[in-house]
Design a protein around this motif. Structure first.
Motif, PDB file in Angstrom:
ATOM      1  N   LEU A  11       1.128   3.648   5.522  1.00 22.82           N
ATOM      2  CA  LEU A  11       0.043   4.242   5.734  1.00 22.82           C
ATOM      3  C   LEU A  11      -0.985   3.445   5.733  1.00 22.82           C
ATOM      4  O   LEU A  11      -1.854   3.341   6.807  1.00 22.82           O
ATOM      5  CB  LEU A  11      -0.493   5.636   4.787  1.00 22.82           C
ATOM      6  CG  LEU A  11       0.730   6.698   4.707  1.00 22.82           C
ATOM      7  CD1 LEU A  11       0.017   7.543   3.575  1.00 22.82           C
ATOM      8  CD2 LEU A  11       1.191   7.467   5.926  1.00 22.82           C
ATOM      9  N   ASP A  12      -1.407   2.387   5.058  1.00 17.59           N
ATOM     10  CA  ASP A  12      -2.312   1.646   4.939  1.00 17.59           C
ATOM     11  C   ASP A  12      -2.312   0.524   5.725  1.00 17.59           C
ATOM     12  O   ASP A  12      -3.072  -0.362   6.344  1.00 17.59           O
ATOM     13  CB  ASP A  12      -2.626   0.764   3.443  1.00 17.59           C
ATOM     14  CG  ASP A  12      -2.862   2.059   2.438  1.00 17.59           C
ATOM     15  OD1 ASP A  12      -3.635   3.078   2.778  1.00 17.59           O
ATOM     16  OD2 ASP A  12      -2.562   1.760   1.032  1.00 17.59           O
ATOM     17  N   SER A  13      -1.104  -0.051   6.284  1.00 13.66           N
ATOM     18  CA  SER A  13      -0.971  -1.003   7.304  1.00 13.66           C
ATOM     19  C   SER A  13      -0.328  -0.435   8.543  1.00 13.66           C
ATOM     20  O   SER A  13      -0.413  -1.203   9.486  1.00 13.66           O
ATOM     21  CB  SER A  13       0.141  -1.944   6.884  1.00 13.66           C
ATOM     22  OG  SER A  13       1.424  -1.457   6.414  1.00 13.66           O
ATOM     23  N   GLY A  73       0.831  -1.286   0.061  1.00 16.40           N
ATOM     24  CA  GLY A  73       0.016   0.100  -0.038  1.00 16.40           C
ATOM     25  C   GLY A  73       0.874   1.031  -0.229  1.00 16.40           C
ATOM     26  O   GLY A  73       1.984   1.169  -0.247  1.00 16.40           O
ATOM     27  N   ARG A  74       0.261   2.375   0.285  1.00 12.10           N
ATOM     28  CA  ARG A  74       0.768   3.787   0.394  1.00 12.10           C
ATOM     29  C   ARG A  74       1.917   3.739   1.153  1.00 12.10           C
ATOM     30  O   ARG A  74       1.982   3.271   2.501  1.00 12.10           O
ATOM     31  CB  ARG A  74      -0.231   4.861   0.386  1.00 12.10           C
ATOM     32  CG  ARG A  74      -1.175   5.041  -0.559  1.00 12.10           C
ATOM     33  CD  ARG A  74      -2.295   5.868   0.099  1.00 12.10           C
ATOM     34  NE  ARG A  74      -3.014   5.319   1.263  1.00 12.10           N
ATOM     35  CZ  ARG A  74      -3.638   6.335   2.317  1.00 12.10           C
ATOM     36  NH1 ARG A  74      -3.743   7.666   1.848  1.00 12.10           N
ATOM     37  NH2 ARG A  74      -4.113   5.738   3.077  1.00 12.10           N
ATOM     38  N   ALA A 131      -3.484   9.634   8.522  1.00 16.31           N
ATOM     39  CA  ALA A 131      -3.643   8.486   7.688  1.00 16.31           C
ATOM     40  C   ALA A 131      -2.772   7.025   8.433  1.00 16.31           C
ATOM     41  O   ALA A 131      -3.313   6.067   8.185  1.00 16.31           O
ATOM     42  CB  ALA A 131      -2.974   8.571   6.223  1.00 16.31           C
ATOM     43  N   GLY A 148      -4.630   3.642   9.554  1.00 13.25           N
ATOM     44  CA  GLY A 148      -4.336   2.494   9.006  1.00 13.25           C
ATOM     45  C   GLY A 148      -3.868   1.135  10.228  1.00 13.25           C
ATOM     46  O   GLY A 148      -3.666  -0.003   9.822  1.00 13.25           O
TER      47      GLY A 148
END
Length: 410
Positions: A116-118, A85-86, A264, A268
């Protein structure tokens, strides 16, 4: 697992994540770790976590112990987590730049990756003497990462970081020197022992692993600060701390960018789960490291033990004391003040760099520190205006105004 926090808590937490203090010294050390190009590592602890454990760092230091968390860890050729992810990559650099010096050697090098996503953070720590093309003949032994920043500039330095780590692009950067580091440590809660904390983070001669241990210590300092403070986000300094940190460092990040980044990250899943933050070295290597506790209460003990080892190894050198530094700063400002009326360009030449360094932050007495700041800023702003450099003068005035607002808000 906690999935969200209030915007105010997010901002408070960022003040501890984005601008953790990492500054190193410039003395040479020989290191013997074996490099494994292209590999990654896994931390394997050889003892259970304990704040009272002790271990040896080498035959020359065998009769000394340190306060540690894990007695030793081994960096192995295994995989670390690989979040998807990001990701935002921020280069955090501690520069060796003495009072008024324009030369900036990159002596502390840490690429902090925010997934960010994790909701994970990876800290890649790179020793200062890692080979990199600094523009010298290889026979000079000067082609080192620390010299790339000084000799070839920030952009080329960032390219070298990407080549060493295999990470690209570098989205943002943060840089600071010795005086700025003192100010940042005070923000992070080391108000009473900022100089000794900085010394612990700079030390490498006390360890058999030299700069590898030092850079690993710095990476662990970031990691421990995050883990220690994330669950206390609502008790931190908040907006004032973040704004103060941004005023101290040199960075391309704005207040709003910092807030958005952390919002963010926490969304996450970022939390005080230790598995969400890890430290690895680049270039990759297999070597044994000690993991120390950098809690403020342990800094005094660590500093004493480092002092003892340095003396035992005969590595003492003449130190610049706080009194010596303050005398130099006072003389520098006084000479500039005398030139303000007739030689404003001389004033700019003398004070521009100390202003960027926030040189007054190294003065321990808060009242005198504020006086040096006022004197330097007044002389520099006047000189900029006399030479029709209005934008530069406005930047100095904006800094003074922001300091005033922050002081009133405390």
């Amino acid at each position: 697992m906690e999935r969200s926090k209030s915007p105010r808590a997010l901002i408070r937490l960022l003040s501890l994540i984005s601008f953790v203090v990492l500054v190193s010294c410039s003395s040479d050390t020989t290191d013997d770790a074996t490099e494994i190009p292209g590999s990654q590592h896994k931390l394997t602890s050889n003892s259970k976590t304990s704040t009272t454990s002790s271990s040896k760092t080498g035959s020359q230091n065998e009769d000394e112990t340190f306060v540690v968390t894990d007695s030793t860890v081994t960096l192995r050729n295994n995989d670390f987590p690989k979040p998807k992810g990001r990701v935002i990559n921020i280069m955090v650099t501690g520069v060796d730049s003495r009072l008024g010096d324009n030369t900036m050697h990159a002596d502390a090098n840490h690429l902090v990756r925010f997934f960010l996503d994790s909701g994970c953070v990876e800290i890649i720590s790179i020793p200062r003497d890692t080979y990199a093309d600094a523009g010298f003949d290889d026979t000079t032994n000067l082609n080192k990462l620390t010299n790339v920043r000084a000799n070839r500039g920030r952009n080329t330095y960032h390219k070298a970081i990407s080549e060493i780590t295999g990470v690209s692009p570098i989205h943002h950067w943060v840089e600071f020197g010795f005086s700025q580091a003192i100010g940042l440590l005070e923000i992070l809660g080391y108000k009473e022992n900022a100089p000794s904390t900085l010394r612990v983070l700079r030390s490498r001669q006390a360890y058999s692993a030299g700069d590898y241990q030092r850079v690993y210590n710095q990476g662990q300092f970031i990691r421990q600060a995050m883990l220690r403070n994330v669950k206390h986000a609502d008790d931190m300094l908040g907006d004032l701390a973040l704004r103060a940190a941004l005023m101290i460092v040199d960075t391309d990040m704005s207040y709003d960018q910092c807030s958005t980044l952390l919002e963010a990250l926490v969304a996450g899943g970022f939390s005080d789960d230790a598995s969400r933050i890890w430290v690895r070295l680049a270039p990759s290597m297999i070597t044994r490291m000690q993991t120390f506790s950098f809690d403020s209460a342990n800094i005094v003990a660590l500093n004493k033990q480092i002092e003892h080892r340095i003396k035992k190894l005969g590595l003492d050198s003449v130190k610049i004391t706080e009194e010596t530094y303050e005398a130099r700063l006072n003389k520098l400002i006084a000479n500039a003040e005398a030139d303000t009326a007739k030689r404003p360009r001389n004033v700019i030449h003398a004070l521009r760099r100390p202003f960027e360094q926030r040189a007054w932050l190294q003065v321990p007495d808060r009242k005198r520190r504020a006086q040096y700041c006022d004197r330097l800023c007044v002389a520099l702003e006047k000189s900029y205006r006399k030479t029709k450099q209005q934008q530069s003068a406005d930047r100095v005035r904006a800094y003074v105004n922001e300091v005033s607002k922050l002081t009133e808000g405390k």
